[in-house]
Design an enzyme around this catalytic site. Structure first.
Site, short mmCIF file in Angstrom:
data_model
loop_
_atom_site.label_atom_id
_atom_site.label_comp_id
_atom_site.label_asym_id
_atom_site.label_seq_id
_atom_site.Cartn_x
_atom_site.Cartn_y
_atom_site.Cartn_z
N CYS A 148 30.15 67.09 47.47
CA CYS A 148 29.60 68.29 48.12
C CYS A 148 28.09 68.34 47.87
O CYS A 148 27.63 68.14 46.74
CB CYS A 148 30.27 69.55 47.59
N CYS A 162 32.90 63.60 40.27
CA CYS A 162 33.78 64.01 41.37
C CYS A 162 33.54 63.09 42.57
O CYS A 162 32.42 62.65 42.79
CB CYS A 162 33.45 65.46 41.76
N SER A 207 40.87 75.53 42.06
CA SER A 207 39.92 75.61 43.17
C SER A 207 39.81 74.23 43.83
O SER A 207 39.54 73.24 43.15
CB SER A 207 38.55 76.04 42.65
N CYS A 261 28.09 78.33 39.66
CA CYS A 261 28.94 77.57 40.58
C CYS A 261 28.17 76.41 41.19
O CYS A 261 27.07 76.59 41.72
CB CYS A 261 29.43 78.50 41.67
N GLY A 318 34.82 68.22 39.01
CA GLY A 318 35.97 67.53 39.59
C GLY A 318 36.76 68.35 40.59
O GLY A 318 36.65 69.57 40.66
N GLU A 319 37.54 67.62 41.38
CA GLU A 319 38.47 68.23 42.35
C GLU A 319 39.85 68.17 41.69
O GLU A 319 40.45 67.09 41.58
CB GLU A 319 38.42 67.44 43.66
FE1 SF4 Z 1 32.66 69.59 45.54
FE2 SF4 Z 1 33.81 70.79 43.43
FE3 SF4 Z 1 33.49 68.14 43.46
FE4 SF4 Z 1 31.37 69.73 43.23
S1 SF4 Z 1 33.00 69.51 41.74
S2 SF4 Z 1 31.56 67.90 44.52
S3 SF4 Z 1 31.98 71.48 44.51
S4 SF4 Z 1 34.77 69.35 44.85
#
Ligand code: SF4
Length: 342
Positions: free
Chosen positions: A117, A113, A192, A335, A160-161
């Site tokens: 985060c 990703c 999400s 999560c 992933g986003e």
């Molecule tokens: Fe952020 Fe979701 Fe990517 Fe993790 S998978 S870095 S929580 S956007």
């Protein structure tokens, strides 16, 4: 042309059959049923194809079913994390989460990703590449037909986003939504996002009635949010809120907000009050998730009392709150923990 069947809608398959083979919906529906509903890759034995053996033989060489290979599974009670190896050797993770009456499948949309985060194992991996439509739908194919799980809900909360892989995620949603195929209703799918505003704006223009949008919010102000989620430096809370206010929800539709409660960082009464003010004008529910400790990070889990207190403060301000203690800690399937192979 090869038919990568897991990225086809019935309409598109029918058109391909008409154009390339002079056949139509009758055979397209049969193939859909065999592959998507039954996981039967040996479709030559179905009555519709036994009646058209020449067409069946041609098709056999042209249809590929490539959900990826499940190379490992980890169980915690009824929760199962599975690892799929893709054709280029990269691996993705998906989690089957048992609910009261059926299972929810948490799927990945990218390998790694870009969002970075700080509390997320996938974010620490960096970005490798987007998943194709069939690599996304292949996760439900494997969940249903390899792991034999009864999956009725999909959440894009894995690696992933999803809004950063917009076209393929939308294509996969259309495939999973096909009644004659996986038959997952849009209202049983949740995207999400970390707050990728251009994706939210694009989604607002799509006709996807019922598809649920979850926003990983995690902080009540820009300072804390930017320290946790670098995307906030590009799309701060005000821009995110504008995109949500402009998003026209269907009647009785709501946004889902996700807030990972981290001890000593975003868990004070003042934070609860600011968060409530931020959410308040929007029709919404908030999932309050206890942080899962990740080795190597300084963030701490809240205790149960801190969860209850924070939730009560939000409830008192009129916010609908659901408390969640993330399941799957022992298999790194909670999560923000996908991306670690245990
Ligand atoms: Fe952020 Fe979701 Fe990517 Fe993790 S998978 S870095 S929580 S956007």
């Amino acid at each position: 042309m090869m038919i990568d069947i897991l990225e086809f809608t019935l309409e598109r398959l029918t058109q391909t059959f008409e154009k390339d083979f002079g056949k139509g919906r009758f055979h397209a529906q049969a193939l859909f049923r065999d592959i998507f509903k039954q996981g039967n890759v040996n479709f030559l034995t179905s009555p519709e194809f036994l009646d058209s053996p020449r067409f069946a033989r041609i098709l056999k060489g042209k249809v590929s079913v490539n959900p990826g290979v499940v190379v490992n599974t980890f169980d915690e009670g009824e929760l199962t994390k599975f690892i799929t190896r893709l054709s280029d050797g990269l691996e993705i993770e998906s989690v089957v989460i048992p609910m009261t009456r059926h299972n929810t499948l948490c799927i990945s949309s990218q390998v790694g990703c870009k969002m970075g985060c700080k509390f997320c194992e996938t974010g620490r991996m960096g970005f490798k590449r987007n998943l194709s439509i069939s690599e996304i739908t292949g996760q439900i194919y494997n969940g249903r037909h390899y792991l034999k799980k009864d999956i009725k809900n999909i959440v894009f909360m894995g690696m992933g986003e999803p809004l950063d892989n917009f076209d393929n995620v939308m294509g996969a949603i259309q495939v999973m939504n096909q009644q004659q195929g996986f038959d997952i209703a849009l209202r049983h799918m949740t995207l999400s996002t970390a707050g990728f505003v251009p994706g939210i704006e694009r989604l607002a223009k799509m006709k996807m009635p019922g598809l649920r949008l979850a926003i990983s919010i995690n902080a009540p102000d820009d300072k804390i949010r930017s320290s946790l989620m670098p995307i906030n430096k590009v799309f701060p809370l005000a821009a995110l809120k504008k995109s949500l206010v402009d998003f026209s929800l269907p009647k009785r539709g709501i946004f889902l907000f996700e807030y990972i409660l981290i001890k000593g960082l975003n868990d004070s009464p003042a934070h609860a009050a600011m968060l409530a003010d931020y959410i308040h004008p929007l029709p919404a529910r908030l999932n309050l998730i206890a942080y899962n400790k990740i080795i190597g990070l300084d963030y701490e889990n809240p205790c149960d009392d801190e969860m209850y207190t924070f939730a009560d403060l939000l409830s008192a301000k009129g916010i609908m709150v659901i408390k969640r203690w993330s399941r799957g800690r022992s298999v790194a399937a909670g999560c923000g923990q996908l991306g670690t192979h245990t």
